[in-house]
Every structure is written in structure tokens, then in C-alpha cells.
Design a protein around this motif. Structure first.
Motif, PDB file in Angstrom:
ATOM      1  N   ARG A   1      -6.573   7.939   2.491  1.00  0.00           N
ATOM      2  CA  ARG A   1      -5.573   8.746   1.793  1.00  0.00           C
ATOM      3  C   ARG A   1      -5.267  10.027   2.570  1.00  0.00           C
ATOM      4  O   ARG A   1      -4.114  10.442   2.660  1.00  0.00           O
ATOM      5  CB  ARG A   1      -6.060   9.079   0.366  1.00  0.00           C
TER       6      ARG A   1
ATOM      7  N   TRP B   1      -1.601  11.093   4.090  1.00  0.00           N
ATOM      8  CA  TRP B   1      -1.005  12.387   3.727  1.00  0.00           C
ATOM      9  C   TRP B   1      -0.731  13.222   4.970  1.00  0.00           C
ATOM     10  O   TRP B   1       0.323  13.836   5.098  1.00  0.00           O
ATOM     11  CB  TRP B   1      -1.950  13.126   2.775  1.00  0.00           C
TER      12      TRP B   1
ATOM     13  N   ARG C   1       2.938  14.362   6.435  1.00  0.00           N
ATOM     14  CA  ARG C   1       3.317  15.771   6.616  1.00  0.00           C
ATOM     15  C   ARG C   1       4.009  15.982   7.967  1.00  0.00           C
ATOM     16  O   ARG C   1       4.893  16.834   8.093  1.00  0.00           O
ATOM     17  CB  ARG C   1       2.083  16.666   6.533  1.00  0.00           C
TER      18      ARG C   1
ATOM     19  N   PHE D   1       5.213   7.421  -3.292  1.00  0.00           N
ATOM     20  CA  PHE D   1       4.866   8.391  -2.259  1.00  0.00           C
ATOM     21  C   PHE D   1       5.960   9.414  -2.006  1.00  0.00           C
ATOM     22  O   PHE D   1       5.722  10.387  -1.284  1.00  0.00           O
ATOM     23  CB  PHE D   1       4.457   7.655  -0.978  1.00  0.00           C
TER      24      PHE D   1
ATOM     25  N   ARG E   1       6.683  11.384  -4.217  1.00  0.00           N
ATOM     26  CA  ARG E   1       6.065  12.546  -4.879  1.00  0.00           C
ATOM     27  C   ARG E   1       5.031  13.226  -3.989  1.00  0.00           C
ATOM     28  O   ARG E   1       4.740  14.399  -4.170  1.00  0.00           O
ATOM     29  CB  ARG E   1       5.442  12.104  -6.207  1.00  0.00           C
ATOM     30  N   TRP E   2       4.452  12.467  -3.048  1.00  0.00           N
ATOM     31  CA  TRP E   2       3.490  13.057  -2.118  1.00  0.00           C
ATOM     32  C   TRP E   2       4.175  13.952  -1.092  1.00  0.00           C
ATOM     33  O   TRP E   2       3.562  14.893  -0.591  1.00  0.00           O
ATOM     34  CB  TRP E   2       2.744  11.943  -1.363  1.00  0.00           C
TER      35      TRP E   2
END
Length: 397
Positions: A149, A153, A157, A173, A175-176
């Protein structure tokens, strides 16, 4: 629906793709990369980077370079420095955590990508996630998912645009990564269609005209529902004693042990052209997955491509586009509804016209949404969301 393509000139966008492998290795992401590259090479200046010792087989006009090692996690940093030196417009990472480190662990990968972006901000980075991380289904996965995870992430980014192979993941994702373009990019079929009359395809396998052939294609790694397959074949045998299961794939022993004494033809793995010829002998295609059939399942895509009536499961991974085609281009039963799945098989055994209609619509759906030119167009269109300059590199012809 995707109906257009983006006519970029070959001398326009300079694109580097990082992938774990290429054919002839048995690797789903490698197959995906090869099929996508066959389309992209017509419109981009393309290069592919793969793991060491992967024995690539791809058209000679696409440069392929061995760039990193699975055993040496830090080798990705050296590869990215070499990529930096060539100054591509875009780097596309074909991502599954297990492709870049044992147990899906390579913390060096997102760090190296971030360093590349800092040193060369003009290089755009696209992430294509074929699988984000393992689900929480065991204590072992509960540990592994922690670093996987973080890797996703961290990669997200740094990404200028993200793609996911199923739309439930794309929606989740988003929302990530607020503010970043996130798109659904499906998987196509890695099987070239070899047109063959049904009669010829069956004759070469010793199958009679009156036999109902239920087909299954692909690997068994714990995601396919064997009980649904068995019950579907048994339900057809109640309607027609002359029926059998044709399994196309490397796990014939697993299938044979699971279905007991049901008539079965199995051998494999088989080369892609032979897979196509065997699919031509199938009357009903069975695609029961534990999380539901989805647009990351290349085996189902091959069935749609070949115009077969498909019975699938509807679950958490099932895409809206597939769910919306229930009763038109395929039939779905909820995950766990074994009786419903078997009932669909019985219905298709009795209704030859429905089989023909579903098969015709399945092929139309594939050509409209999942053919490789459509997938390549979606990829380039998603990149254009973050790189308006791409439009200036379009061919003027």
C-alpha cells in the motif's frame, strides 16, 4: 464508448515503458505490454525496459533493454538514471508489486521514481496498476499489504496520471490521489484471432457436431470458482448427455481432480494460435471468478473477442460496463449463486438463438471497448489530460 484514436506522429511523443517481461515468457503484464506496444509503435517513439534474463520476443523495430533485476531491488535506480539520460517525454510503469520485488517488496522503486521527477521535472510519469496490493485474506497478506500500500501511494504521488485495470479500482483510488487524473484502462485479449469454422475446430479435436462444449481458458491460482464450473457442466449434461468441458490452460490436473468424472479435454499450455483454434470449438464459455468477472481478465476478453456466449460472476471487481451488458453481451450470476450460474448454462444449452445473439454482441462489445487500438487511444488521451503539449505533436496529415 471509445470510438476514436489519436493520430500522433512517430517522431512526436518519446515514450519509455517499464515492464517485467515480454513474450515468450508466460507473463500477463508482459503480454499486455507487447500488445499495447504493437499499437503505440505506430504513433510514438517507443522503447521498452524489462527485467534481466527475460528473453524478449517483440518486433525488431521496438528497442528493448534489460534494465533491472528482481533479486537486486536497488537496480531500478540505475535503470531510471539511464532513462533520465535519454530524456523521454513520458515514462509508463506497468505495475504489479510482485513484478519488481520478492513478496511485492521494493521500496527503492517509488523513491527512484521520485528522484527522477525531481531531477528531470520535464519527464512525465504514468502509472498503470494491474494489481494495486494483496487483499486482506490471510495474516501473511495482512503483513505484505502494508508495504504494498505504501508503494502504491508513493508511486501515485509521483505520477502525473494514473490508470487502473478495472473501474472499481479507478473510482476507489481517485480518493487516494485527489486532484490527479485517474482513469480506467482495461486489458485486451493477448490471443490473435485465427478464424476457423466451428466444424473444423471440433473435428481436429475429435468432437462431434451434437456435443455441447463448455469452455474454460486460463490459469487456476485460487481466483476461479471450480464448483461453479462443475455445476454448470452437470446442469448441461442433464439436458444433453453429449456434453464435455474443454479446458485450455496449464492446470489440467487441478481441473480434472475438481470435476471428478465429467467428460474433459485438457492439455497445455498452448501457443496463442492454438488457443484461438480451440476457442472456436466452444459453445458456452465459463468465467466464474471469486471477485467477479472484470476488465482485467484476459481470458474473458479472449472469449468476447472470439464471439463466444460468456457466463460470468458478478462481484466486487465487476466493472459497470460489464454489469450493464448482462443479458445483452454476456450473462452474469452473483458470486456465490452457484444455482444461478448453472441455470444460465442450462438456458444456453436449450436456446441456440440466445447463444448466437450473445456471441455476436460480445464481439461487438470487444471491438468497441477492448480492442488494442481503443486501449492505446485511451492511454494517450489520459496522458493528454496532464500534457496538453501532446496535442501539438499530433500528425498534421
Amino acid at each position: 464508448m471509445v470510438t476514436d484514436t489519436l493520430p500522433y506522429s512517430p517522431s512526436g511523443m518519446k515514450l519509455h515503458i517499464i515492464a517485467p517481461a515480454l513474450p515468450p515468457r508466460l507473463d500477463g503484464i508482459g503480454d499486455y505490454t507487447a500488445c499495447l506496444a504493437a499499437e503505440l509503435k505506430q504513433t510514438t517513439d517507443l522503447k521498452i525496459w524489462i527485467r534481466t534474463g527475460r528473453e524478449p520476443m517483440i518486433p525488431s523495430d521496438i528497442p528493448v533493454t534489460e534494465g533491472f533485476s528482481l533479486e537486486d531491488r536497488g537496480s531500478v535506480a540505475g535503470m531510471l538514471r539511464r532513462i533520465e539520460a535519454e530524456r523521454p517525454d513520458w515514462v509508463l510503469l506497468q505495475y504489479n508489486p510482485f513484478s519488481y520485488g520478492r513478496q511485492g517488496l521494493n521500496l527503492q522503486l517509488p523513491l527512484a521514481i521520485a528522484r527522477m521527477k525531481r531531477r528531470q521535472p520535464g519527464i512525465r510519469f504514468a502509472l498503470m496498476a494491474h494489481e494495486p496490493f494483496v487483499p486482506l485474506t490471510s495474516w501473511k497478506f495482512a503483513v505484505m499489504t502494508l508495504w504494498q500500500r505504501w508503494q502504491l501511494w508513493s508511486l501515485g504521488r509521483s505520477a502525473d496520471v494514473l490508470f487502473f485495470s478495472i473501474d472499481p479500482w479507478a473510482r476507489r483510488f481517485q480518493r487516494w490521489f485527489p486532484g490527479k487524473p485517474v482513469f480506467h484502462l482495461p486489458v485486451g485479449s493477448n490471443i490473435p484471432r485465427m478464424p476457423m469454422p466451428r466444424e473444423s475446430a471440433r473435428a481436429r479435436l475429435g468432437i462431434s457436431e451434437t456435443t455441447t462444449v463448455l469452455g474454460v481458458f486460463g490459469t487456476f491460482g485460487g481466483t476461479r470458482l471450480l464448483e461453479e464450473i462443475k455445476r454448470a457442466v452437470l446442469s448441461v449434461l442433464q439436458e444433453n448427455k453429449d456434453a464435455l468441458l474443454l479446458y485450455i490452460g496449464p492446470h489440467g490436473k487441478v481441473v480434472r481432480e475438481a470435476i471428478d468424472n465429467i467428460p474433459l479435454i485438457t492439455d497445455g499450455p498452448l501457443p496463442p494460435d492454438e488457443v484461438s483454434r480451440r476457442l472456436a470449438a466452444v459453445d458456452i464459455f465459463l468465467s466464474p471468478f471469486i471477485d467477479g468477472v472484470s476488465t482485467r481478465r484476459g481470458s474473458m476478453m479472449a472469449a468476447l473477442q472470439h464471439g463466444l456466449p460468456v457466463i460470468g460472476t458478478d462481484g466486487s471487481a465487476t466493472d459497470r460496463i460489464l454489469r450493464g451488458q448482462h443479458g445483452q453481451a454476456l450473462l452474469l450470476a452473483a458470486v456465490g449463486d452457484i444455482d444461478g450460474f448453472a441455470a444460465h448454462a442450462s438456458e444456453l444449452q436449450r436456446n441456440v438463438e440466445l447463444r448466437a445473439c450473445l456471441g455476436m454482441q460480445a464481439q461487438k462489445l470487444y471491438e468497441a471497448e477492448f480492442a488494442w487500438d481503443k486501449i492505446a487511444a485511451r492511454l494517450l488521451r489520459g496522458m493528454a489530460e496532464k500534457d496538453p503539449g501532446i496535442h501539438g505533436r499530433r500528425s498534421q496529415s
